[in-house]
Every structure is written in C-alpha cells, then in structure tokens.
Scaffold this active site. Structure first.
Site, mmCIF file in Angstrom:
data_model
loop_
_atom_site.group_PDB
_atom_site.id
_atom_site.type_symbol
_atom_site.label_atom_id
_atom_site.label_comp_id
_atom_site.label_asym_id
_atom_site.label_seq_id
_atom_site.Cartn_x
_atom_site.Cartn_y
_atom_site.Cartn_z
ATOM 1 N N ARG A 120 39.117 47.857 49.199
ATOM 2 C CA ARG A 120 37.835 48.545 49.313
ATOM 3 C C ARG A 120 37.077 48.110 50.566
ATOM 4 O O ARG A 120 37.001 48.831 51.555
ATOM 5 C CB ARG A 120 36.990 48.289 48.053
ATOM 6 C CG ARG A 120 35.813 49.269 47.887
ATOM 7 C CD ARG A 120 34.528 48.825 48.558
ATOM 8 N NE ARG A 120 34.065 47.522 48.162
ATOM 9 C CZ ARG A 120 33.060 46.881 48.736
ATOM 10 N NH1 ARG A 120 32.431 47.429 49.766
ATOM 11 N NH2 ARG A 120 32.699 45.666 48.335
ATOM 12 N N ASP A 121 36.575 46.904 50.583
ATOM 13 C CA ASP A 121 35.796 46.416 51.715
ATOM 14 C C ASP A 121 36.664 46.226 52.951
ATOM 15 O O ASP A 121 36.195 46.386 54.082
ATOM 16 C CB ASP A 121 35.129 45.091 51.327
ATOM 17 C CG ASP A 121 34.001 44.698 52.257
ATOM 18 O OD1 ASP A 121 33.601 45.527 53.083
ATOM 19 O OD2 ASP A 121 33.520 43.564 52.153
ATOM 20 N N HIS A 146 30.286 35.815 49.200
ATOM 21 C CA HIS A 146 31.036 36.796 49.986
ATOM 22 C C HIS A 146 30.719 36.542 51.456
ATOM 23 O O HIS A 146 29.628 36.856 51.931
ATOM 24 C CB HIS A 146 30.582 38.205 49.570
ATOM 25 C CG HIS A 146 31.310 39.321 50.247
ATOM 26 N ND1 HIS A 146 32.065 40.247 49.544
ATOM 27 C CD2 HIS A 146 31.392 39.694 51.541
ATOM 28 C CE1 HIS A 146 32.569 41.131 50.392
ATOM 29 N NE2 HIS A 146 32.175 40.814 51.613
ATOM 30 N N HIS A 199 31.590 36.677 55.688
ATOM 31 C CA HIS A 199 32.265 37.278 56.837
ATOM 32 C C HIS A 199 32.396 36.203 57.908
ATOM 33 O O HIS A 199 31.613 35.261 57.969
ATOM 34 C CB HIS A 199 31.477 38.487 57.357
ATOM 35 C CG HIS A 199 31.587 39.685 56.480
ATOM 36 N ND1 HIS A 199 32.083 40.888 56.913
ATOM 37 C CD2 HIS A 199 31.279 39.876 55.174
ATOM 38 C CE1 HIS A 199 32.072 41.770 55.929
ATOM 39 N NE2 HIS A 199 31.585 41.175 54.851
ATOM 40 N N CYS A 213 31.515 46.234 57.811
ATOM 41 C CA CYS A 213 30.611 47.146 57.121
ATOM 42 C C CYS A 213 30.297 48.325 58.028
ATOM 43 O O CYS A 213 29.819 48.132 59.144
ATOM 44 C CB CYS A 213 29.315 46.417 56.736
ATOM 45 S SG CYS A 213 28.106 47.509 55.958
ATOM 46 N N ASN A 231 36.112 40.156 56.883
ATOM 47 C CA ASN A 231 35.849 39.270 55.755
ATOM 48 C C ASN A 231 36.619 37.963 55.882
ATOM 49 O O ASN A 231 37.583 37.856 56.648
ATOM 50 C CB ASN A 231 36.303 39.950 54.451
ATOM 51 C CG ASN A 231 35.450 41.129 54.069
ATOM 52 O OD1 ASN A 231 34.365 40.973 53.531
ATOM 53 N ND2 ASN A 231 35.946 42.329 54.328
#
Length: 307
Positions: free
Chosen positions: A21-22, A213, A215, A246, A255
C-alpha cells in the site's frame, strides 16, 4: 545464533508491513495487479504477521491503487484479514462488500496536510472518521488509525507534541484499537521519538496502543526505531525493500526498509518471526518489476553476497 534481548527492550516486536500500500502508492508506472497479488502473497509467506494490502481511496487521488477491489478479490479468503486503508464511508462500504475484517483510517496532525490529503481541516477530519469507525466496529472489524506529520510538516515546520497527542487521543477515543504515529517526511530524531511516546503515555495511552512509522529521508529511521524500542513500543511499520513515499508530501521519501528493521531486531535479540532470506528475495524480485534497485541497505548487501 539467537541473541538474548538487551535489557529494557521488548522481547518481541510486530512488524506491520506497508509495502503493497504505502510502498507502491507513489509509483508513477502502473504495477500490474497480478504482480501486486504475488507481492502480497510472498510477504505473507516470508512470515510478516501483518501485510497492509491496498487502499480504497478514489483512483483520481491515488491512481496506482485503482485496482483495490480486483486485488482483494484475487486474494480471496487469504486476503480477508489483511488490513486496507479506507479514507471515508465509501471506502468502508467497498471493504465491507468484500467481507474484509480489518481497516485503517489516515488522519493528520497539521492543518495544511489535512487540507491537502483529506480536503478537510483537522477538526473536520474527526466528523468524517466518526461514522467510519463506528460502522466498522459495529460490523466487527478492527480499526487502526494513522496520524501523519507527527514530527514535522513541510509547510508548517516543527509540530508541537501536544498537538499530535490531541489528534491521536481523539482518534483512539473514536474507537481505533491502535494508533500509528508517522514521521511522514522523515525529519524526526531519537529524542523526539522518546518525548512523543512519553507524552502519549502521560495522556493515558497504553504502549500496546501505539505503533511507529518512520521514513528515512535523513537516515534516522533505524535510530528512531531504537528510541522507540527503548520507550517500550512493540509495533513498527516498515516497507519491504524501503519502497514508498507520500503522493501529497513531496519531501517524503522511502519508508523504513523491512529488511533493515529485521536486521536491527535480530542484532538486539528481539523476536520478529520473519524469514529474512525470503524477504530479501521478495524485495529483489519486486525491484526487478519496478526496474530499479532496492534502496534497502540490507537488501543490497545480502543480494550482493548471494550473487
């Protein structure tokens, strides 16, 4: 050799894999749905306990994930328990129609990003999320909440800790079972991580309710993870091969790579349940599909030693 966990460190950590997903959402070239399906299945087979599969966002906003229904249909029963992102009630409807059991919402700690990502103010986002969480919980689904821009915002600068705690607590109070705190543009440092976790605990949040989370924009993702471990957090989001970014924040780079996280955890003697060799093979394969090398340091090192 299995090492004993270091003092004041968790015995075991849950890795929340966000690569499908991300990791893929910002890819400009459309990744075929059959490749996405294989990616998800390989990640599950490598021992990742949670694999976030896709997002039911409008395809105009994230074209890469326009095939969400097709992907989840192809995964069938194997995909029922995999989390998916739902930005609003329409996204929830789509998840419910497919019989999915785990959804996530995505909020913002700052006004500018809330407007750019959600077309809502920080206050208005709660009105949008409330029926989503209520209906999901009433249907027996688990709900996770993300908060973006927890450490810095490219338009607003440093984000006050109390602002993040206020937004995060309200999402938990809506009924989310877990809150993922996102360093969306990767500017956070270890001291900031400890301070933010401590502030949430002081506000009555259990450590088990929090996830982190990171980055790796400034190369701080692993240092920040170590600070999170020292603070007692046991769930970490990561993306296989370090994929991601993003689409609504141009300074957000990849990430934290799942392989780099696994290497750190193994060195600390913390259990994680992931087959690193299988994961590296998966990330090398995915990099080939995307036509570029993986940004993960561990993937590059192990792939080179195996060739």
């Amino acid at each position: 050799m299995t090492l004993p966990a270091m003092p004041q460190m968790p015995q075991r950590v849950t890795i929340w894999e966000v690569g499908p997903r991300d990791g893929l959402q910002n890819e400009k070239t459309q990744v075929p749905v059959e490749v996405k399906e294989r990616f998800v299945r390989r990640l599950v087979s490598a021992g990742l306990p949670v694999v976030e599969a896709t997002s039911f966002v409008h395809p105009r906003w994230v074209p890469q994930l326009a095939d969400a229904e097709e992907l989840m249909t192809r995964l069938g029963d194997d995909g029922r328990g995999l989390p998916v992102l739902v930005p609003n009630e329409r996204g929830l409807d789509r998840a419910l129609e497919l019989g999915l059991r785990h959804v996530a919402i995505f909020g913002s700690a700052t006004e500018t990003f809330a407007q750019r990502n959600l077309n809502r103010s920080v206050e208005e986002q709660f009105a949008m999320f409330e029926p989503v969480v209520r209906r999901a919980r009433d249907a027996g689904l688990d709900v996770r909440a993300y908060v973006s821009m927890c450490f810095g915002d490219p338009w607003e600068g440093a984000v006050p800790v109390e602002q993040v705690v206020s937004v995060g607590r309200r999402l938990l109070d809506l009924g989310a079972s877990q809150l993922s705190l996102g360093d969306t543009i990767g500017v956070g440092t270890a001291n900031q991580v400890g301070a933010l976790v401590d502030a949430f605990v002081a506000a009555g949040t259990g450590l088990g309710e929090l996830a982190l989370h990171f980055h790796d924009t400034y190369g701080q993702a692993l240092a920040n993870t170590l600070a999170g471990l020292q603070a007692g957090v046991t769930t970490y989001d990561a993306s296989a091969g370090g994929l991601g970014g993003c689409p609504f924040a141009k300074s957000a780079t990849g990430n934290l790579a799942t392989e780099d996280l696994v290497w750190l955890l193994a060195g600390l003697g913390i259990e994680h349940g992931v087959d690193l060799d299988a994961l590296v093979e998966t990330s090398v394969w995915m990099a080939e599909q995307l036509g570029r090398p993986s940004p993960s340091a561990v993937v590059r090192a192990l792939a080179s030693s195996q060739s």
